[in-house]
Design an enzyme around this catalytic site. Structure first.
Site, mmCIF file in Angstrom:
data_model
loop_
_atom_site.group_PDB
_atom_site.id
_atom_site.type_symbol
_atom_site.label_atom_id
_atom_site.label_comp_id
_atom_site.label_asym_id
_atom_site.label_seq_id
_atom_site.Cartn_x
_atom_site.Cartn_y
_atom_site.Cartn_z
ATOM 1 N N LYS A 255 0.840 -1.208 0.000
ATOM 2 C CA LYS A 255 0.000 0.000 0.000
ATOM 3 C C LYS A 255 0.872 1.253 0.000
ATOM 4 O O LYS A 255 0.516 2.267 -0.600
ATOM 5 C CB LYS A 255 -0.968 -0.043 1.189
ATOM 6 C CG LYS A 255 -1.900 -1.256 1.087
ATOM 7 C CD LYS A 255 -2.858 -1.369 2.243
ATOM 8 C CE LYS A 255 -3.676 -2.640 2.160
ATOM 9 N NZ LYS A 255 -2.908 -3.891 2.361
ATOM 10 N N CYS B 221 -7.558 -7.259 6.719
ATOM 11 C CA CYS B 221 -7.781 -8.422 5.844
ATOM 12 C C CYS B 221 -8.462 -9.526 6.672
ATOM 13 O O CYS B 221 -7.983 -10.644 6.727
ATOM 14 C CB CYS B 221 -6.474 -8.903 5.237
ATOM 15 S SG CYS B 221 -5.161 -9.181 6.441
ATOM 16 N N ASP C 17 -3.767 0.022 8.005
ATOM 17 C CA ASP C 17 -4.014 -1.375 7.606
ATOM 18 C C ASP C 17 -3.619 -2.194 8.839
ATOM 19 O O ASP C 17 -2.498 -2.675 8.939
ATOM 20 C CB ASP C 17 -3.141 -1.693 6.391
ATOM 21 C CG ASP C 17 -3.364 -3.101 5.858
ATOM 22 O OD1 ASP C 17 -4.373 -3.720 6.212
ATOM 23 O OD2 ASP C 17 -2.503 -3.577 5.089
HETATM 24 C C1 LIG Z 1 -1.522 -6.312 7.804
HETATM 25 S S1 LIG Z 1 0.213 -6.088 7.842
HETATM 26 C C2 LIG Z 1 0.362 -4.668 6.852
HETATM 27 C C3 LIG Z 1 0.423 -4.940 5.365
HETATM 28 C C4 LIG Z 1 0.850 -3.734 4.576
HETATM 29 N N1 LIG Z 1 -0.003 -2.591 4.843
HETATM 30 C C5 LIG Z 1 0.861 -3.990 3.075
HETATM 31 O O1 LIG Z 1 -0.072 -3.643 2.382
HETATM 32 O O2 LIG Z 1 1.862 -4.539 2.598
HETATM 33 C C6 LIG Z 1 0.405 -5.483 9.438
HETATM 34 C C7 LIG Z 1 1.762 -4.831 9.748
HETATM 35 O O3 LIG Z 1 1.554 -4.071 10.921
HETATM 36 C C8 LIG Z 1 2.735 -4.070 11.676
HETATM 37 N N2 LIG Z 1 2.320 -3.675 13.030
HETATM 38 C C9 LIG Z 1 1.647 -4.387 13.940
HETATM 39 N N3 LIG Z 1 1.402 -3.656 15.033
HETATM 40 C C10 LIG Z 1 1.922 -2.417 14.808
HETATM 41 C C11 LIG Z 1 1.985 -1.222 15.537
HETATM 42 N N4 LIG Z 1 1.463 -1.132 16.749
HETATM 43 N N5 LIG Z 1 2.603 -0.167 14.982
HETATM 44 C C12 LIG Z 1 3.151 -0.255 13.738
HETATM 45 N N6 LIG Z 1 3.131 -1.367 12.993
HETATM 46 C C13 LIG Z 1 2.510 -2.435 13.513
HETATM 47 C C14 LIG Z 1 3.294 -5.450 11.528
HETATM 48 O O4 LIG Z 1 4.686 -5.457 11.763
HETATM 49 C C15 LIG Z 1 2.928 -5.760 10.069
HETATM 50 O O5 LIG Z 1 4.007 -5.448 9.225
#
Ligand SMILES: C[S@@+](CC[C@H](N)C(=O)[O-])C[C@H]1O[C@@H](n2cnc3c(N)ncnc32)[C@H](O)[C@@H]1O
Length: 424
Positions: free
Chosen positions: A248, A358, A305
């Site tokens: 994204k 998702c 996301d």
């Molecule tokens: C659903 S994936 C995101 C996919 C990404 N938006 C894409 O389209 O490629 C969730 C991501 O959120 C990160 N994450 C989880 N908790 C978080 C937080 N509190 N702050 C920042 N990143 C976080 C994880 O490391 C992971 O990479």
């Protein structure tokens, strides 16, 4: 797929992958990065992974067959050898005798499974005699998840969702700019509504035309919709708060916004940086917990996301079905609400916020919107129009959110929820 089963190393790696996939969420992803899997030659890696995916896509029906043959539950490692054997017998076109004998060899190679060699032999021979089972949608899914989907989206939708579990998905691509016809043809890609492309190609993605020069990246057609809903353009600022691996972020940067990509995982953020470098797009990358990030900037467009159960991604990650537990939903929903609060504070007056997950679970979608609007009277929903950004008409809810079920995209897509808010 293959005429001869691979040797013991590939099967031992497949057993390790299956055990990791079933033991905890993201266990499969971790196991794919380390030995024994990562130490295999590429061809055997391909076979081990395909074998595990074949088993995970039909784990429900396989277990029913095994339960019919086993008088008492064997140790988990033995059951996993049988699961892999059954998957290879029925869905990988390998000769029965070879599958039975290599499965027995695998059992013989470990102390804990060695006493069950005879059982492995007898059960797999019996399965081979009986032939492949029919795949009923309801049996492809854990009962608790199927019941959730039936309660939330209706029994017919639950059945149509679950029917996709056994299907191998094709790869979808997002392009930096609309591809020239010769590149689309070389990729055997067909345009989908909204601007994604779907290819039937297999093999190593890194060897496909246009990979090296960064013309495209792999991104599920459903996953590409939420960032389009922000409709960013040159001169605007955007932040992607949970950015890795970066699909994204690449969309926001390709649309011309000055983009910041935040993720709390430094190793995962490295992948965003690699993807930006390959596609020659630019964005600032920041390692931070988005709920606690102290940066005072506000943005025209904010994308959250959020981390979620990821139950909508079962086509590419069937392990989520079997490694998730009913108790996972509530803590994730609480962390989503916290992240949404933090995201709200980063939106400029008049700016847009897109929240997406998702997930197929209403606690992570519709219920988040309800809670957010109560807590944040300065925001209102900006309804998503049917067709906008490639959103299928049947995915648009009465209040203008996106509730994309995997069968809404022809040929299948990830399950996604998205809501767009504007700040007064
Ligand atoms: C659903 S994936 C995101 C996919 C990404 N938006 C894409 O389209 O490629 C969730 C991501 O959120 C990160 N994450 C989880 N908790 C978080 C937080 N509190 N702050 C920042 N990143 C976080 C994880 O490391 C992971 O990479």
């Amino acid at each position: 797929m293959t005429d001869q089963p691979e040797g013991l190393p590939a099967r031992a790696a497949a057993l390790d992958l299956l055990q990791a996939a079933l033991s905890r969420r993201a266990g499969l992803d971790d196991a794919l990065m380390r030995p024994p899997f990562s130490a295999l030659p590429p061809r055997e890696r391909g076979h081990a992974r395909a074998l595990v995916m074949a088993a995970l896509r039909r784990l429900g029906p396989i277990d029913r067959l095994l339960d019919g043959k086993l008088q008492k539950p064997p140790p988990e490692a033995v059951r996993n050898i049988l699961r892999l054997g059954a998957a290879e017998l029925f869905w990988m076109q390998a000769p029965d005798f070879a599958v039975v004998s290599t499965s027995v060899d695998l059992a013989a190679s470990r102390k804990e499974t060695r006493p069950f060699k005879g059982l492995v032999n007898a059960v797999l021979r019996a399965l081979a005699r009986d032939g492949a089972p029919t795949l009923e949608p309801q049996n492809l899914c854990p009962d608790w998840l199927y019941a959730r989907w039936a309660a939330a989206w209706g029994p017919d939708s639950a059945s149509r969702i679950a029917a996709l579990i056994a299907e191998e998905p094709s790869a979808d691509l997002s392009f930096k700019a609309p591809p020239p016809p010769e590149l689309a043809a070389a990729l055997e890609a067909q345009a989908l509504p909204g601007g994604s492309w779907r290819t039937g190609r297999g093999g190593l993605v890194t060897e496909w035309p246009g990979f090296e020069d960064g013309s495209w990246w792999v991104q599920d057609a459903a996953a590409a919709i939420p960032a389009r809903l922000l409709a960013v353009g040159p001169g605007e600022t955007a932040v992607d708060l949970c950015a890795a691996p970066g699909g994204k972020t690449l969309q926001l940067a390709a649309a011309g916004a000055a983009t910041v990509a935040v993720d709390r995982s430094a190793p995962r953020l490295t992948r965003v940086a690699e993807n930006l470098a390959r596609t020659r797009l630019s964005a600032e990358t920041v390692v931070a917990d988005a709920a606690a990030w102290t940066d005072p900037r506000t943005f025209d467009a904010v994308l959250l996301d959020a981390p979620c159960t990821a139950t909508g991604t079962f086509r590419r990650h069937p392990d989520v079905l079997w490694a998730s537990r009913p108790g996972d939903v509530a803590p994730l929903a609480r962390s989503q609400a916290k992240l949404l609060e933090s995201a709200a504070g980063r939106v400029k007056p008049g700016g847009r916020l897109v929240y997406c997950v998702c997930s197929l679970e209403p606690e992570e979608g519709e219920q988040q919107v309800e809670g957010f609007l109560k807590r944040q009277p300065g925001f209102r929903l900006a309804p998503i129009a049917p067709g906008e950004g490639g959103a299928p008409t049947e995915s648009i809810t009465a209040d203008g959110c996106l509730r994309l079920l995997p069968f809404h995209i022809e040929g299948g897509g990830d399950g996604f929820f998205a809501a767009r808010f504007v700040k007064a």
